[in-house]
Design a protein around this motif. Sequence first.
Motif, short mmCIF file in Angstrom:
data_model
loop_
_atom_site.label_atom_id
_atom_site.label_comp_id
_atom_site.label_asym_id
_atom_site.label_seq_id
_atom_site.Cartn_x
_atom_site.Cartn_y
_atom_site.Cartn_z
N ALA A 54 4.25 -6.24 -7.46
CA ALA A 54 5.75 -6.75 -6.95
C ALA A 54 6.62 -7.54 -7.68
CB ALA A 54 4.14 -8.00 -6.02
N SER A 83 1.17 -5.38 -0.19
CA SER A 83 1.54 -5.89 0.41
C SER A 83 1.85 -7.35 1.80
CB SER A 83 2.91 -4.54 1.74
OG SER A 83 2.20 -4.42 2.47
N ASP A 84 0.32 -7.17 1.94
CA ASP A 84 0.64 -8.86 2.64
C ASP A 84 -0.26 -9.62 1.94
OD1 ASP A 84 0.80 -6.99 5.00
OD2 ASP A 84 -1.97 -6.70 4.72
N LEU A 110 3.50 -11.21 0.57
CA LEU A 110 4.59 -11.42 1.97
C LEU A 110 3.39 -12.79 1.36
CD1 LEU A 110 4.44 -8.52 4.23
CD2 LEU A 110 6.58 -9.93 2.45
N VAL A 140 10.92 -8.57 -0.73
CA VAL A 140 9.96 -8.30 -1.97
C VAL A 140 9.55 -6.92 -1.83
CG1 VAL A 140 6.90 -8.38 -1.58
CG2 VAL A 140 8.96 -10.31 -0.30
N THR A 141 9.50 -6.57 -2.64
CA THR A 141 9.29 -4.81 -3.00
C THR A 141 7.94 -4.14 -3.97
OG1 THR A 141 10.51 -5.09 -5.23
CG2 THR A 141 11.73 -4.40 -3.30
N HIS A 154 7.49 0.92 -2.78
CA HIS A 154 9.11 1.44 -3.23
C HIS A 154 10.55 1.55 -3.94
CE1 HIS A 154 7.67 -2.19 -0.59
NE2 HIS A 154 8.25 -0.78 0.22
N ALA A 193 15.94 -6.26 0.31
CA ALA A 193 15.11 -7.24 1.54
C ALA A 193 15.53 -8.39 2.04
CB ALA A 193 14.24 -6.51 1.11
N GLU A 202 11.17 -10.87 3.23
CA GLU A 202 10.74 -9.58 4.01
C GLU A 202 10.89 -8.62 3.18
OE1 GLU A 202 12.12 -8.03 7.57
OE2 GLU A 202 12.59 -10.37 8.19
N LEU A 203 9.88 -7.08 3.62
CA LEU A 203 9.56 -6.58 2.24
C LEU A 203 10.47 -5.38 2.97
CD1 LEU A 203 7.05 -5.60 0.76
CD2 LEU A 203 6.47 -4.46 3.35
#
Length: 548
Positions: free
Chosen positions: A416, A476-477, A480, A509-510, A515, A529, A542-543
């Motif tokens: 990430a 992703s959770d 984030l 966030v990537t 992504h 983002a 923001e994702l």
Amino acid sequence: MPQDSYQACFEQSQDVLFVIGRRADGDFVYREVNAALLRDTGLSREQIVGKTPRELLPVDQAAPLEAVYAGCFASGEPALIESILDVPSGSRSWQVQLSPLRDGRGEVIELLGSARDITWSRDFAQQLQTVAPHLPGFVYQLSWSGGDDWRFLFVGERVEVMFGVSQAEVLADAGALLDRIHPEDYERVIGESIAHGESLTPWQGEFRMRHRDGSLRWVEANDLPQRLADGTIIWTGYVNDISRRKALEAEVWRSETRFRQLVENANDIIYTLTPDGVLSYVSPSWVTSLGHAVEDVVGTHIRDYLHPDDLPRCLAFLEEVLGSGEPRGGIEYRVRHRDDGWRWHTSNAAPLRDDDGQVTAFLGIARDITERRAMEERIRHLAQHDALTGLPNRALFFEHLEQALRLAARHGEKEALLFIDLDEFKPINDRLGHAAGDEVLLTTARRLLAGVRESDLVGRLGGDEFVVLLHAVGDSDEALAVAGALCRSLAEPIGVEGQTVAVSASIGVTLYPDHAVTGDDLVRAADRAMYRAKAAGRNRAELAQRPR
């Protein structure tokens, strides 16, 4: 040790060496000097030999030296002094070791001076700014972007004196200088430079170059490479004319006893090795530099002192000298001190032959370069880290990012990337000044480091932009959640200049490979983002959107 070996050691020593005598009228006079003194002062042998200190230096500099010389002659004891002397190469700081030389009756008849230029170590920053006009050679900065794309970014004005080409010619066309390298040396010099550039290790080399008038010059080049984000390699270094030293290296001196004293009082370590690596002689400087008694060293193998990681390379170096029958220089390695610490040394080695021409031993001259290596490491660190926060800069962060992505692809893991931009940072700079802004940036860096794992990476791209690389995230959770915790931490008030200020952060966030699959694409997606986070009200994460 053979007489010619002592004579060669005096002339080849990297330190400035000189011999001081006393005339019948009581005046001190310089009787002998080596090539290093001529190189470092810009004076010729004719300008020095036979002259008194007052004939060479201003009275306010000569008088203190004469007082020290008189004290050494009277006491018969060595002396260590530091002097600032004005010579043609500039105003230089010198550390000078004076050692009495005695005749067969024990009377002091001469002084051996061993001097080392310490100007750069006294004030490194000032030396960088003034090095070009003070060196006997010239400073250069050379870049290479692959293939034949060579360019000089800077070259000192003495290049015209040394090779008959102007600064403008060299800056316009690197070949104006590089093509003057002797054809027999060109491939080696370029090959070694590229190899050291790609491994980011310092380089030192001796080779021949042609002046525009056709004359041949021997030069010594030393440089330190660094790599830019786009892969371009830049070498920063200097070139010095060593033609006189090369021409005089083989001259025979007069007295074996006298040159034994010269060798044994030199700061460099003089040593001889048998062909199988056993130390057959070491000068007393070994004790000063490494702490071992001479009698404990002679008869032992070099493997007892060399760092295990450096031993194979050193043995290969000796095999090269043995196989070629020619002197070699420039090898750098670590040697064990008596206190069990390690010292960095550089060494030259030459074969010694018997009457039949067979190599029976190696003669070496070694110098302690521990301080130089530490300085190079500091320069390397400064080139790769943000000067204010100490975080990895853009170039180093992207280098680690690409490595992390390769490992993640190999192991099937997710990475990430968080792109962080501070909200309302500019008003703090405008209202409280840049010192307050710097304090906010330092606090931000500390909070980011405290908010991630030790295995994660935090970097600063510049201004108020930071990046974080989270290794081996689940989904992703999880990314984030880390970003949200960082938002809350960065929003905490900060005490600056007796006031309390508050900033927040917008974070994009990537995830790799969700992504993007390249470092550049990940950063661009995270940047987009981050702007969506700002548009949504700031102080949030923001994702990135999945690619269509």
